[in-house]
Design a protein around this motif. Structure first.
Motif, mmCIF file in Angstrom:
data_model
loop_
_atom_site.group_PDB
_atom_site.id
_atom_site.type_symbol
_atom_site.label_atom_id
_atom_site.label_comp_id
_atom_site.label_asym_id
_atom_site.label_seq_id
_atom_site.Cartn_x
_atom_site.Cartn_y
_atom_site.Cartn_z
ATOM 1 N N PRO A 53 0.791 -1.152 -0.076
ATOM 2 C CA PRO A 53 -0.023 0.003 0.009
ATOM 3 C C PRO A 53 0.884 1.372 -0.104
ATOM 4 C CG PRO A 53 -0.062 -1.228 1.995
ATOM 5 C CD PRO A 53 0.808 -2.039 1.456
ATOM 6 N N ALA A 54 0.242 2.173 -0.736
ATOM 7 C CA ALA A 54 0.911 3.511 -0.658
ATOM 8 C C ALA A 54 -0.127 4.577 -0.242
ATOM 9 C CB ALA A 54 1.443 4.075 -2.141
ATOM 10 N N ASN A 55 0.378 5.221 0.955
ATOM 11 C CA ASN A 55 -0.547 6.246 1.702
ATOM 12 C C ASN A 55 0.188 7.729 1.320
ATOM 13 O OD1 ASN A 55 -1.586 7.709 3.629
ATOM 14 N ND2 ASN A 55 -1.061 6.356 5.218
ATOM 15 N N ASP A 56 -0.941 8.379 0.663
ATOM 16 C CA ASP A 56 -0.523 9.905 0.678
ATOM 17 C C ASP A 56 -1.280 10.773 1.588
ATOM 18 O OD1 ASP A 56 -3.239 10.378 0.091
ATOM 19 O OD2 ASP A 56 -3.107 10.800 -1.956
ATOM 20 N N GLY A 57 -1.725 10.325 2.746
ATOM 21 C CA GLY A 57 -2.247 10.988 3.880
ATOM 22 C C GLY A 57 -3.887 11.135 3.917
ATOM 23 N N ASN A 58 -4.399 10.859 2.463
ATOM 24 C CA ASN A 58 -5.792 11.180 2.391
ATOM 25 C C ASN A 58 -6.472 9.384 1.926
ATOM 26 O OD1 ASN A 58 -6.438 13.793 2.904
ATOM 27 N ND2 ASN A 58 -5.471 14.334 1.052
ATOM 28 N N VAL A 59 -5.813 8.929 1.150
ATOM 29 C CA VAL A 59 -6.219 7.569 0.640
ATOM 30 C C VAL A 59 -4.865 6.577 0.530
ATOM 31 C CG1 VAL A 59 -7.898 8.431 -0.835
ATOM 32 C CG2 VAL A 59 -5.766 8.237 -1.902
ATOM 33 N N ILE A 60 -5.341 5.591 0.550
ATOM 34 C CA ILE A 60 -4.332 4.386 0.499
ATOM 35 C C ILE A 60 -4.601 3.803 -0.970
ATOM 36 C CG2 ILE A 60 -3.622 2.156 1.464
ATOM 37 C CD1 ILE A 60 -4.612 2.789 3.838
ATOM 38 N N ARG A 61 -3.107 3.855 -1.738
ATOM 39 C CA ARG A 61 -3.454 3.349 -2.933
ATOM 40 C C ARG A 61 -2.943 2.164 -3.225
ATOM 41 N NH1 ARG A 61 -3.622 5.868 -8.239
ATOM 42 N NH2 ARG A 61 -3.959 8.036 -7.114
ATOM 43 N N LEU A 62 -3.375 1.135 -3.950
ATOM 44 C CA LEU A 62 -2.907 -0.191 -3.971
ATOM 45 C C LEU A 62 -2.858 -0.482 -5.702
ATOM 46 C CD1 LEU A 62 -5.044 -2.313 -1.742
ATOM 47 C CD2 LEU A 62 -2.850 -1.278 -1.238
ATOM 48 N N VAL A 63 -1.460 -0.924 -6.090
ATOM 49 C CA VAL A 63 -1.517 -1.252 -7.517
ATOM 50 C C VAL A 63 -1.366 -2.877 -7.379
ATOM 51 C CG1 VAL A 63 -0.311 -0.857 -9.610
ATOM 52 C CG2 VAL A 63 -0.706 1.057 -8.146
ATOM 53 N N LEU A 64 -2.162 -3.698 -7.969
ATOM 54 C CA LEU A 64 -2.052 -4.930 -8.122
ATOM 55 C C LEU A 64 -1.059 -5.521 -9.087
ATOM 56 C CD1 LEU A 64 -5.691 -6.156 -7.777
ATOM 57 C CD2 LEU A 64 -4.096 -5.437 -5.651
ATOM 58 N N PRO A 65 -0.165 -6.301 -8.615
ATOM 59 C CA PRO A 65 0.907 -6.848 -9.586
ATOM 60 C C PRO A 65 0.036 -7.551 -10.580
ATOM 61 C CG PRO A 65 1.282 -7.580 -7.657
ATOM 62 C CD PRO A 65 0.253 -6.696 -7.280
ATOM 63 N N GLN A 66 0.761 -7.786 -11.815
ATOM 64 C CA GLN A 66 0.401 -8.922 -12.844
ATOM 65 C C GLN A 66 0.375 -10.070 -12.164
ATOM 66 O OE1 GLN A 66 -1.305 -8.921 -15.289
ATOM 67 N NE2 GLN A 66 -0.782 -7.527 -16.953
ATOM 68 N N LEU A 67 -0.419 -11.220 -12.355
ATOM 69 C CA LEU A 67 -0.348 -12.458 -11.712
ATOM 70 C C LEU A 67 0.452 -13.140 -12.325
ATOM 71 C CD1 LEU A 67 -4.018 -13.674 -10.484
ATOM 72 C CD2 LEU A 67 -2.141 -12.855 -9.126
ATOM 73 N N THR A 68 1.592 -13.813 -11.909
ATOM 74 C CA THR A 68 2.482 -14.755 -12.680
ATOM 75 C C THR A 68 1.706 -16.012 -12.612
ATOM 76 O OG1 THR A 68 3.239 -15.832 -10.274
ATOM 77 C CG2 THR A 68 4.569 -13.830 -11.305
ATOM 78 N N GLU A 69 2.307 -16.807 -13.807
ATOM 79 C CA GLU A 69 1.551 -18.241 -13.979
ATOM 80 C C GLU A 69 1.595 -18.934 -12.675
ATOM 81 O OE1 GLU A 69 -0.443 -20.685 -16.404
ATOM 82 O OE2 GLU A 69 0.228 -18.796 -16.892
ATOM 83 N N GLU A 70 2.688 -19.013 -11.909
ATOM 84 C CA GLU A 70 2.967 -19.853 -10.720
ATOM 85 C C GLU A 70 1.605 -19.440 -9.750
ATOM 86 O OE1 GLU A 70 5.803 -20.216 -7.345
ATOM 87 O OE2 GLU A 70 6.606 -20.011 -9.221
#
Length: 196
Positions: free
Chosen positions: A102-119
């Motif tokens: 998670p990345a927090n800018d003080g107001n919102v928490i931003r989540l960037v989901l990584p691409q799922l690997t085959e595994e």
């Protein structure tokens, strides 16, 4: 046998079947929630259904502490109602098995989901299949429990063999219907996980 006795018997059987159906519906709903919590390549708020946040010393579901927005396919913005909960929310997400930072800018928490690997996809499919099997076992246990109750009624001579056979047939149909629903949920989840 009097008509009133037969009516009472069918009422008892109907209650057993109704209770079994209610429990099976609950098992399906639980499976839906479990599948919803399994991460796919696409962001959705249901991913956070199982997350508990330490909110002033009390474990609180994340859904009760924030709103969720999905501006892009792999991005989630979490806006806490109380900024004091930010650190707890971040920690709960970091400690979860979602595999996001998670990345927090003080107001919102931003989540960037990584691409799922085959595994990772294969692991999630395995997890989904395990959850589906747990649900099938719960459905079969419910059927067995209801059959035991019917057999006890036969043994206590409260219902006849024919009524018992009819009830068991109804239970088998009910179980099959619910197992088919689990299979459909699993098929949909697998397709979602394989989508690149």
């Amino acid at each position: 046998m009097s008509g009133a006795g037969t009516e009472r018997e069918s009422g008892v059987i109907a209650d057993i079947i109704k209770d079994a159906e209610h429990r099976m519906d609950g098992a399906i709903e639980h499976a839906r929630e479990e599948f919803g919590a399994i991460r796919t390549g696409r962001a959705h708020p249901a991913m956070f259904n199982k997350l508990l946040v330490d909110y002033y010393g009390s474990p609180t579901p994340l859904q009760q502490l924030a709103t969720f927005q999905v501006p892009e396919a792999r991005t989630v913005l979490i806006s806490p109602f109380d900024r004091g909960a930010m650190a707890g929310i971040e920690k709960a997400i970091r400690d979860s098995d979602l595999g996001v930072n998670p990345a927090n800018d003080g107001n919102v928490i931003r989540l960037v989901l990584p691409q799922l690997t085959e595994e990772r996809r294969k692991e999630y499919i395995k997890l989904a299949r395990h959850k589906a099997e747990e649900t099938r076992v719960a459905l079969r246990n419910t059927r067995r429990h209801a059959n035991d109750a019917i057999n006890k009624l036969v043994k206590d001579k409260e219902i006849g063999e024919d009524d018992a056979r009819g009830a068991e047939k109804q239970l088998d149909q009910l179980t099959k219907k619910h197992v088919d629903q689990v299979d459909e949920l699993l098929k949909a989840k697998e397709a979602e996980l394989l989508e690149v």
